[in-house]
Scaffold this active site. Structure first.
Site, PDB file in Angstrom:
ATOM      1  N   GLU B 132      -6.999  -7.338  -5.821  1.00 32.79           N
ATOM      2  CA  GLU B 132      -7.643  -6.169  -6.421  1.00 32.79           C
ATOM      3  C   GLU B 132      -8.338  -6.534  -7.729  1.00 32.79           C
ATOM      4  O   GLU B 132      -9.422  -6.046  -8.019  1.00 32.79           O
ATOM      5  CB  GLU B 132      -6.628  -5.036  -6.644  1.00 32.79           C
ATOM      6  CG  GLU B 132      -6.247  -4.273  -5.371  1.00 32.79           C
ATOM      7  CD  GLU B 132      -5.279  -5.024  -4.480  1.00 32.79           C
ATOM      8  OE1 GLU B 132      -4.711  -6.046  -4.933  1.00 32.79           O
ATOM      9  OE2 GLU B 132      -5.092  -4.609  -3.318  1.00 32.79           O
ATOM     10  N   HIS B 203       1.725   5.024  -1.088  1.00 40.53           N
ATOM     11  CA  HIS B 203       0.574   5.472  -0.292  1.00 40.53           C
ATOM     12  C   HIS B 203       0.307   6.943  -0.585  1.00 40.53           C
ATOM     13  O   HIS B 203      -0.157   7.678   0.272  1.00 40.53           O
ATOM     14  CB  HIS B 203       0.829   5.258   1.204  1.00 40.53           C
ATOM     15  CG  HIS B 203       1.034   3.820   1.575  1.00 40.53           C
ATOM     16  ND1 HIS B 203       2.233   3.186   1.429  1.00 40.53           N
ATOM     17  CD2 HIS B 203       0.160   2.885   2.035  1.00 40.53           C
ATOM     18  CE1 HIS B 203       2.112   1.925   1.809  1.00 40.53           C
ATOM     19  NE2 HIS B 203       0.862   1.715   2.171  1.00 40.53           N
TER      20      HIS B 203
END
Lengths: 452, 401
Positions: B132, B203
């Site tokens: 990322e 999530h």
């Protein structure tokens, strides 16, 4: 060990994907995940390691079983040429110019270090012992190659054409500073010279350089007449421990980005010696792990820097683009910064020894003297001239006004937001009500620049 | 940081042919109790927030979209299709647009980049290694060379490794470079966010308020396909770097008639979805639907009228629209999924009480309905995210004060 290349067509296509040239069609990408093992084959067709042969001997690879990567040099510490194939690619006058650029930085370092000690600027970092890396590499790159520095590459700015006024304006954060007085001293930048403004967080510039390299590659794909350019990224061996180093090299390799990564391995990250920074063979050994062409060179040898960076740039533009890693071995002769006393963690004698034994400036000077294009008289004349030029720029920059107060609110966004306009008005109101509490007059245009 | 388990968070798989005893118990993730009157599932097929047959939503300011686009052909799209449509338009209209991230080449784990690599080439739509910080740093480098990169972070929960690149680099680039010129204005970072019923700790997160404390980025969250297309195109074309957060629960659930032509919706502009005079309810993203359900029940039960505002851009946010509404109604409720402490609600509430002309019109304390100050726990999601009952109760509390 000779790699056995598997016969399957799917696998060949998949192997080609590693080089990523030319850009893969979707079908080939799909194939890389569908390689299969043939019965009784003596090569491994796991998708994760295409060229690995089977072995029946249980053996761990140990770093100790490999000798350290060699260090390339052209000229030794006595100024004598040791690479017999070497021929200077520039005229003596140009070598003298590069020498003077190195000298300029070392003289400016002494003056500014003392100025900081006198409290005339807030901070400074010298680059003593590392002048050849920055000056040498700048001299063989294209002036339009975008460059990301860490902070100890003053020589790069100087060689590319950063002026005394520009150095001093940044150091004193006056109204002529192109960084608008927002950054700490030595955080130079120049749009004109295609050098990105330095930021303090270490290694963050590395994946950005990979992205810049990819942009250059894309722009050439879209316009065949665009100039071939590479992105250049400097960093220290300490910064190479950051996650961004890993991200940058890996992404540059997988996306085949034309980037030249130049590591200054000077033995220390502030107080931390390399023994506490890593246990592998320096930074260079890692490049190979990422699939990147790599070389280790003597960073005190300006000729070695020039030869290696010149070749690296050409390699980075080959095959549609790829990254190259250069590890320059040097020694940080100076303190880390004005906020550091390096004798708290290393012996004075060690530093003195390095200064005496090997130094990029004296090494090039010896080469020039042997060649007959430099002597004691020229040395003195150059030193006196550069010193005068720097002191004059110093005095002028110190007298200049600070940037306009309005500048502090600008460039956060492309346009001032409503909130920022409101906050600017609030600051103006404070300066109106409490004029004795602020030195608005030191700033260009005084408090009036805050008017809406 | 691989999350292959959660490739398709939209649907739970039945445990067929596994030798397990037949399913008699309630499913082991949060669901609605049988006697609920308020906490009913949102019916996205009938909600007036989505344009089911017409070309604009029944609620909101349809005039924001130019008439020729509004009156032109429209197509039924869900949220991921609208995102895909916007990305396709951006790629077609500007050679400088490139799209990358983890698994975007085959279409993305949420299908947002379907067919884009085939249409626009593997050089412009490509996978990156799984990093990322690398993805965002790479994007900043592209943007600094004048490109318009659209980076994808697979889940907002995984944006934190890139926090340094966002906060210290992307956000500060224009400011740091000053007159030197380079900036990260071309960068857009997309990320799915928010609760999805069974996303657990990693999530489900909505980290928008962390980014609203960072000068330099615009932080945007759409509520519907029409909004997503217009706001995403605006974000990509904006010369300020943008974080574009997509409520993943709406990827398949929210379906409406989206104009096929390109159009932009304004950034940093809130939208009054429904006018009212007794209370202002402010939210953004998926909870807008929950708020509307609660408002409809409160209006029916209590005979009041509530104004509903979608912030859309949570930073820099549209204070003027909010202030004007609160000066009219005198009561406010701010609703969001992420933790109440230092969330968007804190900033909105503080700004409301700080504005002298708005403060004097307040008739009740500003209320906040948000996630509790905990992490998002798998089996307890229905008890922490704002629901119709909590919003309904808090509307009543404001009115009873």
């Amino acid at each position: 060990m000779k790699p056995r290349f598997p016969p399957s067509r799917a696998l060949r296509k998949a192997a080609a994907a590693v080089g990523l040239k030319p850009p893969l069609p979707a079908a080939a990408r799909a194939a890389s995940s569908s390689v299969s093992q043939r019965p009784n084959s003596d090569y491994v067709s796991f998708p994760g390691a295409l060229k690995s042969a089977f072995t029946t001997s249980l053996k761990f690879e140990t770093p100790g079983s490999y000798s350290a990567l060699p260090t390339y040099r052209v000229v030794d510490q006595h100024g004598e040429v040791v690479d017999q194939s070497f021929k200077p690619d520039i005229a003596d006058e140009q070598v003298v110019k590069l020498y003077k650029d190195m000298l300029y930085i070392s003289i400016m370092d002494l003056i500014m270090f003392d100025a900081q000690r006198q409290g005339r600027l807030s901070f400074y970092m010298v680059s003593a012992g590392e002048e050849a890396v920055s000056v040498g590499s700048a001299s063989v790159l294209d002036p339009e190659d975008p460059v990301y520095c860490q902070y100890r590459e003053q020589g790069f700015f100087k060689q590319r054409g950063f002026t005394t006024k520009e150095f001093m304006s940044q150091l004193f954060a006056n109204k002529n500073d192109s960084g608008k007085g927002r950054n700490m001293p030595i955080h130079y930048g120049s749009g004109r010279l295609h050098i990105h403004t330095i930021s303090s967080p270490l290694a963050t510039q590395m994946p950005q350089a990979s992205g810049a390299g990819y942009a250059l590659k894309m722009q050439r794909m879209q316009d065949a007449n665009a100039k071939p350019r590479v992105a250049v990224c400097f960093f220290g061996e300490g910064a190479a421990s950051e996650g961004d180093f890993h991200a940058a090299l890996n992404i540059a390799a997988t996306r085949s980005c034309p980037v030249v990564f130049i590591c200054r391995n000077n033995g220390y990250a502030i107080s931390t010696p390399t023994l506490e920074q890593y246990r592998g063979d320096g930074i260079a050994s890692r490049g190979i792990g990422y699939g990147i062409d790599t070389i280790r060179i003597d960073g005190n040898d300006m000729w070695a820097v020039r030869e290696a960076v010149k070749r690296a740039r050409a390699m980075a533009l080959q095959d549609g683009g790829k990254p190259v890693l250069i590890e320059c071995m040097t020694y940080r002769v100076s303190h880390h910064s004005t906020s550091d006393d390096s004798f708290a963690y290393r012996a004075r004698v060690e530093v003195e020894d390095w200064k005496r034994r090997d130094n990029p400036i004296t090494r090039l000077r010896k080469w020039m003297e042997a060649r007959g294009c430099w002597d004691e008289g020229k040395e003195k004349e150059a030193r006196d001239g550069l010193r005068r030029e720097i002191l004059q720029g110093f005095a002028e920059a110190e007298k200049e006004k600070k940037p306009a107060l309005r500048t502090m609110f600008e460039d956060v966004y492309e346009e001032l937001t409503d909130d920022l306009r409101e906050q600017m008005a609030q600051l103006k109101e404070m300066l109106d009500k409490y004029p004795d509490e602020y030195d608005a007059a030191e700033h260009d245009g005084g408090k009036d620049s805050l008017k809406a | 940081m691989k999350r292959s388990l959660f490739r398709h968070l939209g649907a739970a798989q039945p445990a067929a042919q596994t030798g397990l005893p037949p399913r008699r118990l309630a499913r082991r993730y949060s669901t609605h109790p049988p006697n609920a009157k308020l906490n009913l599932p949102i019916d996205y097929t009938t909600t007036p927030l989505l344009a089911h047959s017409g070309r604009t939503s029944a609620l909101g300011n349809s005039k924001e979209i130019p008439a020729h686009v509004r009156d032109g052909p429209a197509k039924k799209m869900n949220l991921f299709q609208a995102i895909n449509d916007a990305l396709g338009i951006a790629l077609a209209q500007d050679d400088n647009v490139v799209i990358f991230g983890e698994d975007v080449a085959f279409g993305g784990v949420f299908r947002c980049t379907m067919k884009l690599a085939d249409t626009y080439g593997a050089d412009r739509v490509f996978n990156t290694p799984l990093t990322e910080q690398g993805i965002v740093g790479f994007g900043i480098g592209l943007a600094a060379q004048g490109m318009r990169p659209v980076a994808e972070i697979q889940f907002a929960d995984y944006v934190f490794p890139a926090f340094d690149q966002i906060v210290n680099e992307g956000a500060k680039l224009r400011y740091r470079e000053g007159a030197n010129g380079p900036h990260a204005g071309g960068l857009t970072v997309r990320m799915p966010c928010g609760g999805v019923g069974h996303g657990g700790l990693y999530h489900s997160q909505s980290p928008e308020s962390l980014f609203t404390h960072v000068p330099g980025f615009r932080v945007v969250m759409p509520r519907s396909p029409i909004q997503a297309k217009g706001l995403l195109l605006a974000a990509i074309r904006s010369n300020d770097p943008c974080l574009f957060m997509e409520p993943k629960i709406l990827y398949r659930a929210a379906v409406e008639q989206v104009p096929e032509a390109a159009y932009e919706l304004p950034l940093s502009k809130a939208e009054v979805l429904k006018e009212g005079k007794d209370i202002t309810v402010i939210s953004y993203g998926q909870p807008i639907y929950t708020c509307l359900s609660a408002i409809q029940r409160a209006e029916a039960d209590l005979g009041i009228s509530a104004e509903l505002i979608d912030l859309r851009t949570v930073y820099p946010w549209d204070k003027q629209t909010v202030f004007e509404s609160v000066r009219k109604t005198g009561r406010v409720l701010v609703v969001h999924e992420s933790m109440v402490n230092a969330g968007i609600g804190a900033e909105v509430a503080a700004a409301i009480q700080e504005d002298p002309d708005t403060f004097v019109r307040l008739e009740a304390p500003v209320g906040r309905v948000a996630g509790w100050s905990i992490h998002n726990p798998l089996i307890f999601e229905k008890f922490t995210l704002p629901d119709v009952a909590r919003i309904y109760e808090n509307i009543k509390k404001r009115l009873d004060y």
